[in-house]
Enzyme design. Structure first.
Site, PDB file in Angstrom:
ATOM      1  N   GLY A 286       0.816  -1.214   0.000  1.00  0.00           N
ATOM      2  CA  GLY A 286       0.000   0.000   0.000  1.00  0.00           C
ATOM      3  C   GLY A 286       0.848   1.261   0.000  1.00  0.00           C
ATOM      4  O   GLY A 286       1.943   1.305  -0.569  1.00  0.00           O
ATOM      5  N   SER A 287       0.353   2.293   0.671  1.00  0.00           N
ATOM      6  CA  SER A 287       0.963   3.618   0.580  1.00  0.00           C
ATOM      7  C   SER A 287       2.387   3.702   1.120  1.00  0.00           C
ATOM      8  O   SER A 287       3.143   4.588   0.724  1.00  0.00           O
ATOM      9  CB  SER A 287       0.082   4.642   1.306  1.00  0.00           C
ATOM     10  N   ILE A 288       2.760   2.790   2.017  1.00  0.00           N
ATOM     11  CA  ILE A 288       4.136   2.851   2.522  1.00  0.00           C
ATOM     12  C   ILE A 288       5.155   2.559   1.424  1.00  0.00           C
ATOM     13  O   ILE A 288       6.350   2.807   1.590  1.00  0.00           O
ATOM     14  CB  ILE A 288       4.350   1.880   3.709  1.00  0.00           C
TER      15      ILE A 288
END
Length: 422
Positions: A286-288
């Site tokens: 995801g966003s990480i």
């Protein structure tokens, strides 16, 4: 002597002569041609080989403390054929073995010359059994595995089975190194199972296993496990994982899993809890994952520190439309894009970086390959080759369409924290 009697005597003499000749021939065959084979068969029936377990190596933490250690213990065995009064022997043994007399008598009545009565019991109890001086009852040294911290770092350490071989974790991955080499004892017994005093006796002492020192910090591991457990409870999650490492050296100080188990209680372990999910489980980051896209853009000169770019409300990529929910219609620099986790900003940077370069950065950061930790069951994750991305570039840039382990993500951030050095 009549002629009939003479013929009978002659016939009997010939028969006796033939019989003696046959016996002589057979005796010659047995003592000559088959002598070695029969001797070997007889020897096999009187010799007994007993395995002498080796001491398993200790697993230590970074400070030299014991995480897994083998402590002295004894195993009680019986030679049922050497026990004449089985009822009396069973009644004397049962209280010390913590078993009922009937069960013990059943074991020592089996048609064999060797049977285990108790494995890895305390040395004090074993000494009391030895003092009984019961014929046919023997004691062997057989160390017992102990995990002093209970469930501390259990998913890292793993556990061993009754045969002293590792079944999970470090215990399994480094089993050959830890286990050493078992010894053996060969002795000669009579048909009743009693040792022949002047018979053959040989013994090879076992070779102890090697010790293994981990980088785990026991205090930080305890703090990590408690923090993880509290967060899992607070969020009503099914489980969680946590890994803490030193960016400068890559040394892992803590590796926590929840739920976990107590390796001292292998009979009560839920198989679903034994995996070290920090390295064995892979998931979409995801966003990480956006920091890798940002790193590729920054290193390629596509955006400079402090330079701003316009973040529209959405962007069309092929047939897909990606919407900006957090910071639409704003001007942000790279720090702002990452701080606000801007999907549109990251995707627009990825489009300028290009699939081949972004794929290269994913791989340089360790995606799609083992970390080199050497932990059993480690997942390399899933990273499709750039040629198969098609229209996946936008989703890959924001951490979808690929999978990584928690350790791989920790390694990414560790590399950034160490000025780009892995």
């Amino acid at each position: 002597m009549t002629k009939v009697t003479a013929r009978r005597a002659t016939t009997l003499a010939v028969a006796l002569l033939l019989a003696m000749s046959g016996i002589g021939l057979r005796l010659g065959y047995v003592q000559g041609v088959r002598a070695d084979a029969y001797a070997a068969e007889a020897r096999a029936q009187t010799l007994r080989r007993i395995v002498l377990p080796s001491r398993r190596g200790t697993i230590l933490d970074r400070d030299g403390g014991d995480l897994a250690v083998s402590i002295p213990a004894r195993t009680i065995y019986a030679n049922p054929k050497a026990i004449k009064d089985k009822a009396t022997a069973a009644n004397k043994l049962a209280p010390l073995l913590g078993q009922d007399a009937y069960s013990v008598q059943q074991e020592i009545s089996r048609n064999t010359t060797f049977v285990y009565l108790a494995r890895r019991i305390g040395v004090v109890t074993a000494a009391k059994i030895a003092k009984l001086n019961l014929p046919g009852i023997g004691v062997l040294d057989e160390p017992r595995r102990l995990y002093p911290g209970g469930g501390l770092a259990a998913n890292v350490l793993g556990f061993i089975g009754t045969d002293q071989h590792g079944l999970a974790g470090i215990e399994y991955g480094y089993d050959q190194l830890l286990n050493g080499t078992p010894g053996w004892r060969v002795l000669e017994e009579d048909p009743s199972g009693n040792r022949i005093p002047a018979g053959e006796y040989k013994e090879q002492a076992p070779i102890p296993g090697a010790d293994i020192k981990l980088t785990i910090d026991p205090d930080l591991e305890l703090v990590a496990e408690r923090a993880l457990a509290a967060q899992v409870k607070a969020t009503h999650a099914k489980g969680g994982m946590l890994v803490a490492l030193d960016p400068r050296t890559g040394e892992i100080y803590a590796m926590a899993n929840n739920p976990s188990f107590d390796p001292n209680q292998i009979g009560h372990i839920d198989p679903a809890t034994i995996h070290n999910r920090v390295v064995t489980d892979a998931y979409e980051p995801g966003s990480i994952n956006k920091v890798i896209t940002a790193s590729a853009a920054l290193a390629g000169g596509i955006i400079k520190p402090g330079e701003h770019m316009w973040i529209p409300a959405g962007v069309h990529i092929g047939d897909a439309y990606f919407r900006e929910d957090r910071v639409p219609n704003q001007s942000l620099d790279l720090k702002g894009i990452l701080t606000n986790s801007s999907n549109v900003g990251t995707i627009e940077l990825a489009e300028k970086v290009g699939a081949p370069t972004l794929d290269e950065y994913f791989r340089r950061f360790g995606y799609g390959q083992s970390t080199g930790l050497g932990f059993p069951g480690e997942s390399p994750g899933i990273l499709p080759s750039a040629g198969r991305w098609s229209t996946s570039l936008p989703t890959m840039a924001i951490g979808q369409g690929l999978s990584v382990s928690a350790l791989q993500i920790a390694q990414v951030y560790s590399t950034i924290a160490d000025d780009g050095v892995m």
